[in-house]
Design a protein around this motif. Structure first.
Motif, PDB file in Angstrom:
ATOM      1  N   ARG A 130       3.659  10.006  -9.946  1.00  0.00           N
ATOM      2  CA  ARG A 130       2.981  10.348 -11.200  1.00  0.00           C
ATOM      3  C   ARG A 130       2.675  11.835 -11.296  1.00  0.00           C
ATOM      4  O   ARG A 130       2.614  12.389 -12.380  1.00  0.00           O
ATOM      5  CB  ARG A 130       1.666   9.589 -11.330  1.00  0.00           C
ATOM      6  CG  ARG A 130       1.829   8.154 -11.654  1.00  0.00           C
ATOM      7  CD  ARG A 130       0.472   7.509 -11.763  1.00  0.00           C
ATOM      8  NE  ARG A 130       0.611   6.071 -11.852  1.00  0.00           N
ATOM      9  CZ  ARG A 130      -0.396   5.233 -11.760  1.00  0.00           C
ATOM     10  NH1 ARG A 130      -1.617   5.675 -11.591  1.00  0.00           N
ATOM     11  NH2 ARG A 130      -0.184   3.945 -11.854  1.00  0.00           N
ATOM     12  N   LYS A 131       2.476  12.475 -10.159  1.00  0.00           N
ATOM     13  CA  LYS A 131       2.144  13.901 -10.134  1.00  0.00           C
ATOM     14  C   LYS A 131       3.382  14.792 -10.209  1.00  0.00           C
ATOM     15  O   LYS A 131       3.264  16.005 -10.361  1.00  0.00           O
ATOM     16  CB  LYS A 131       1.355  14.237  -8.867  1.00  0.00           C
ATOM     17  CG  LYS A 131       0.007  13.560  -8.822  1.00  0.00           C
ATOM     18  CD  LYS A 131      -0.704  13.846  -7.519  1.00  0.00           C
ATOM     19  CE  LYS A 131      -2.005  13.070  -7.443  1.00  0.00           C
ATOM     20  NZ  LYS A 131      -2.672  13.282  -6.150  1.00  0.00           N
TER      21      LYS A 131
ATOM     22  N   ARG B 191       0.835  -1.206   0.000  1.00  0.00           N
ATOM     23  CA  ARG B 191       0.000   0.000   0.000  1.00  0.00           C
ATOM     24  C   ARG B 191       0.870   1.256   0.000  1.00  0.00           C
ATOM     25  O   ARG B 191       0.557   2.239  -0.667  1.00  0.00           O
ATOM     26  CB  ARG B 191      -0.956  -0.017   1.190  1.00  0.00           C
ATOM     27  CG  ARG B 191      -2.096  -1.009   1.009  1.00  0.00           C
ATOM     28  CD  ARG B 191      -3.159  -0.877   2.096  1.00  0.00           C
ATOM     29  NE  ARG B 191      -2.698  -1.248   3.432  1.00  0.00           N
ATOM     30  CZ  ARG B 191      -2.617  -2.488   3.892  1.00  0.00           C
ATOM     31  NH1 ARG B 191      -2.982  -3.498   3.112  1.00  0.00           N
ATOM     32  NH2 ARG B 191      -2.198  -2.731   5.112  1.00  0.00           N
TER      33      ARG B 191
ATOM     34  N   VAL C  36       2.179   1.708  -3.542  1.00  0.00           N
ATOM     35  CA  VAL C  36       1.134   2.250  -4.420  1.00  0.00           C
ATOM     36  C   VAL C  36       0.981   3.742  -4.186  1.00  0.00           C
ATOM     37  O   VAL C  36       0.890   4.528  -5.137  1.00  0.00           O
ATOM     38  CB  VAL C  36      -0.202   1.506  -4.204  1.00  0.00           C
ATOM     39  CG1 VAL C  36      -1.354   2.243  -4.875  1.00  0.00           C
ATOM     40  CG2 VAL C  36      -0.106   0.074  -4.725  1.00  0.00           C
ATOM     41  N   HIS C  37       0.974   4.159  -2.932  1.00  0.00           N
ATOM     42  CA  HIS C  37       0.859   5.592  -2.603  1.00  0.00           C
ATOM     43  C   HIS C  37       2.044   6.375  -3.184  1.00  0.00           C
ATOM     44  O   HIS C  37       1.868   7.453  -3.754  1.00  0.00           O
ATOM     45  CB  HIS C  37       0.782   5.781  -1.083  1.00  0.00           C
ATOM     46  CG  HIS C  37       0.761   7.200  -0.652  1.00  0.00           C
ATOM     47  ND1 HIS C  37      -0.336   8.020  -0.829  1.00  0.00           N
ATOM     48  CD2 HIS C  37       1.719   7.973  -0.077  1.00  0.00           C
ATOM     49  CE1 HIS C  37      -0.053   9.228  -0.380  1.00  0.00           C
ATOM     50  NE2 HIS C  37       1.183   9.221   0.083  1.00  0.00           N
ATOM     51  N   GLN C  38       3.239   5.818  -3.073  1.00  0.00           N
ATOM     52  CA  GLN C  38       4.428   6.491  -3.610  1.00  0.00           C
ATOM     53  C   GLN C  38       4.359   6.612  -5.131  1.00  0.00           C
ATOM     54  O   GLN C  38       4.751   7.642  -5.692  1.00  0.00           O
ATOM     55  CB  GLN C  38       5.700   5.746  -3.193  1.00  0.00           C
ATOM     56  CG  GLN C  38       6.011   5.876  -1.726  1.00  0.00           C
ATOM     57  CD  GLN C  38       7.145   4.962  -1.285  1.00  0.00           C
ATOM     58  OE1 GLN C  38       7.393   3.907  -1.865  1.00  0.00           O
ATOM     59  NE2 GLN C  38       7.823   5.366  -0.224  1.00  0.00           N
ATOM     60  N   LEU C  39       3.877   5.581  -5.813  1.00  0.00           N
ATOM     61  CA  LEU C  39       3.734   5.646  -7.271  1.00  0.00           C
ATOM     62  C   LEU C  39       2.724   6.707  -7.677  1.00  0.00           C
ATOM     63  O   LEU C  39       2.943   7.463  -8.625  1.00  0.00           O
ATOM     64  CB  LEU C  39       3.326   4.292  -7.849  1.00  0.00           C
ATOM     65  CG  LEU C  39       4.425   3.255  -7.967  1.00  0.00           C
ATOM     66  CD1 LEU C  39       3.850   1.915  -8.424  1.00  0.00           C
ATOM     67  CD2 LEU C  39       5.503   3.716  -8.922  1.00  0.00           C
ATOM     68  N   LYS C  40       1.606   6.774  -6.970  1.00  0.00           N
ATOM     69  CA  LYS C  40       0.592   7.789  -7.277  1.00  0.00           C
ATOM     70  C   LYS C  40       1.164   9.187  -7.083  1.00  0.00           C
ATOM     71  O   LYS C  40       0.909  10.089  -7.877  1.00  0.00           O
ATOM     72  CB  LYS C  40      -0.643   7.595  -6.405  1.00  0.00           C
ATOM     73  CG  LYS C  40      -1.494   6.418  -6.821  1.00  0.00           C
ATOM     74  CD  LYS C  40      -2.718   6.292  -5.934  1.00  0.00           C
ATOM     75  CE  LYS C  40      -3.616   5.171  -6.390  1.00  0.00           C
ATOM     76  NZ  LYS C  40      -4.827   5.062  -5.556  1.00  0.00           N
ATOM     77  N   LYS C  41       1.946   9.358  -6.035  1.00  0.00           N
ATOM     78  CA  LYS C  41       2.574  10.658  -5.768  1.00  0.00           C
ATOM     79  C   LYS C  41       3.613  10.975  -6.856  1.00  0.00           C
ATOM     80  O   LYS C  41       3.690  12.101  -7.341  1.00  0.00           O
ATOM     81  CB  LYS C  41       3.234  10.640  -4.389  1.00  0.00           C
ATOM     82  CG  LYS C  41       3.784  11.956  -3.947  1.00  0.00           C
ATOM     83  CD  LYS C  41       4.345  11.858  -2.531  1.00  0.00           C
ATOM     84  CE  LYS C  41       4.972  13.168  -2.117  1.00  0.00           C
ATOM     85  NZ  LYS C  41       5.569  13.072  -0.776  1.00  0.00           N
TER      86      LYS C  41
ATOM     87  N   ALA D  45       1.950   4.595 -15.309  1.00  0.00           N
ATOM     88  CA  ALA D  45       0.974   5.308 -16.145  1.00  0.00           C
ATOM     89  C   ALA D  45       1.596   5.572 -17.514  1.00  0.00           C
ATOM     90  O   ALA D  45       2.815   5.774 -17.637  1.00  0.00           O
ATOM     91  CB  ALA D  45       0.579   6.628 -15.495  1.00  0.00           C
TER      92      ALA D  45
ATOM     93  N   ARG E  43       8.541  13.151 -14.267  1.00  0.00           N
ATOM     94  CA  ARG E  43       7.880  12.522 -15.411  1.00  0.00           C
ATOM     95  C   ARG E  43       8.499  12.978 -16.727  1.00  0.00           C
ATOM     96  O   ARG E  43       8.810  12.181 -17.603  1.00  0.00           O
ATOM     97  CB  ARG E  43       6.379  12.848 -15.371  1.00  0.00           C
ATOM     98  CG  ARG E  43       5.554  12.053 -16.343  1.00  0.00           C
ATOM     99  CD  ARG E  43       4.060  12.343 -16.217  1.00  0.00           C
ATOM    100  NE  ARG E  43       3.746  13.702 -16.620  1.00  0.00           N
ATOM    101  CZ  ARG E  43       3.271  14.653 -15.808  1.00  0.00           C
ATOM    102  NH1 ARG E  43       3.057  14.403 -14.537  1.00  0.00           N
ATOM    103  NH2 ARG E  43       3.017  15.861 -16.270  1.00  0.00           N
TER     104      ARG E  43
END
Length: 144
Positions: A38-39, A28, A31-36, A82, A44
């Protein structure tokens, strides 16, 4: 299997050929680190520049023109899970062309090719932004 080995998931296997997969606490957090991540626009774009230039080098290393949009169909056109966006690719192409790492070719549809400077960048092992920083340091050293 790799996710389980890294402690990101627990796998519950049964004799009835049924498998249930559960995210662990560590999973978990990942997943949180990946979502962060991506922003993070800078991260990126930096990734996209490096991946695109390397792709052009591998695909058109002999300076054969290649359509930039074909990059979006490759496995390396993802960042933090992503897909790389069209606008990010467009900005990447503009950035690399402005710094003479790729050359735009007047064709329909539009194509690009890697420049000799782009080849030097890839072979240097530097990231695109790091490569230009290294060039500036060398030039400043030569002036002194």
């Amino acid at each position: 299997m790799q996710l389980e080995q890294r402690g990101l998931v627990d796998v519950a296997r049964s004799f009835a050929s049924s498998t249930d997969v559960y995210l662990t606490k560590k999973g978990r957090v990942a997943v949180h680190q990946l979502k962060k991540l991506r922003k993070d626009r800078a991260a990126r774009l930096g990734y996209t520049m490096d991946a695109f230039l390397r792709w052009v080098f591998d695909t058109a290393g002999d300076q054969t023109p290649v359509r930039p949009d074909l990059f979006l169909e490759t496995p390396v056109s993802t960042f933090a899970g992503a897909d790389v966006s069209g606008p990010d690719l467009h900005q990447t192409v503009a950035y690399l062309a402005e710094r003479s790492l790729i050359e735009r070719v007047n064709t329909e549809p539009a194509t690009v090719t890697i420049s000799p400077e782009g080849v030097r960048c890839v072979l240097s092992g530097h990231s695109v932004p790091g490569y230009h920083g290294a060039i500036q340091v060398v030039l400043l050293d030569e002036l002194q």
